[in-house]
Enzyme design. Sequence first.
Site, PDB file in Angstrom:
ATOM      1  N   GLN A 107       0.854  -1.191   0.000  1.00 22.16           N
ATOM      2  CA  GLN A 107       0.000   0.000   0.000  1.00 22.16           C
ATOM      3  C   GLN A 107       0.888   1.237   0.000  1.00 22.16           C
ATOM      4  O   GLN A 107       1.761   1.389   0.845  1.00 22.16           O
ATOM      5  CB  GLN A 107      -0.922   0.004   1.220  1.00 22.16           C
ATOM      6  CG  GLN A 107      -1.922   1.149   1.218  1.00 22.16           C
ATOM      7  CD  GLN A 107      -2.876   1.110   2.410  1.00 22.16           C
ATOM      8  OE1 GLN A 107      -2.755   0.271   3.300  1.00 22.16           O
ATOM      9  NE2 GLN A 107      -3.815   2.029   2.409  1.00 22.16           N
ATOM     10  N   HIS A 160      -8.574   1.859  -0.614  1.00 21.36           N
ATOM     11  CA  HIS A 160      -9.007   1.845  -2.000  1.00 21.36           C
ATOM     12  C   HIS A 160      -8.980   0.405  -2.503  1.00 21.36           C
ATOM     13  O   HIS A 160      -8.112  -0.371  -2.138  1.00 21.36           O
ATOM     14  CB  HIS A 160      -8.172   2.772  -2.893  1.00 21.36           C
ATOM     15  CG  HIS A 160      -6.698   2.531  -2.854  1.00 21.36           C
ATOM     16  ND1 HIS A 160      -5.907   2.916  -1.800  1.00 21.36           N
ATOM     17  CD2 HIS A 160      -5.882   1.953  -3.763  1.00 21.36           C
ATOM     18  CE1 HIS A 160      -4.648   2.598  -2.053  1.00 21.36           C
ATOM     19  NE2 HIS A 160      -4.600   1.996  -3.240  1.00 21.36           N
TER      20      HIS A 160
END
Length: 182
Positions: A148, A154
């Site tokens: 990430q 997301h």
Amino acid sequence: MCGATKEDRPLDVDHIIPRNRGGKNELANLQVLCSKCNRSKRDKDDTDFRGMVAIENKPDCLFCCNEVHARAVEENGSVFAIEDRYPVTPGHVLVLPKRHATDVFSMTTTERTHADELIRVLRQRIISEDKRVLGFNVGHNCGESAGQTVMHAHIHLIPRRQGDMENPRGGVRGVIPEKRIY
């Protein structure tokens, strides 16, 4: 929950713990939600949104800015979708909560439900627009060690076409190449 204000839509008083689940009519159990979020929360969710940061209150986050929200290709309640700026394949989109949440594990039940519904809508749209799309990778990276890079939840929806990779076997297991083929 979504960052809407009284200028955007009507606001409702919501029972954090729904009354039909023992919630009381007292200040400690009340919060303000926009009418749309309150309807989608219904009596299934007991999330207390009062201390959570709305989108406009987290200016240091790349995804918590008006420019990103302005790129929305679709919205559903507390989430929205944008085209990925560095797509893996054509049509690659990201589904994000409007409220700042660090990763998918910090998303609320309502946000995850809205995200799942939006992913299904986007999937159908992509398939109808491009008949070559025969599959999808759906995923999220949680934490720096998992890859990430933007610390705002997301979910990637990546359309896949026959032949876009020599041997796609193993799919998301490919994040560790030697574990992809089993």
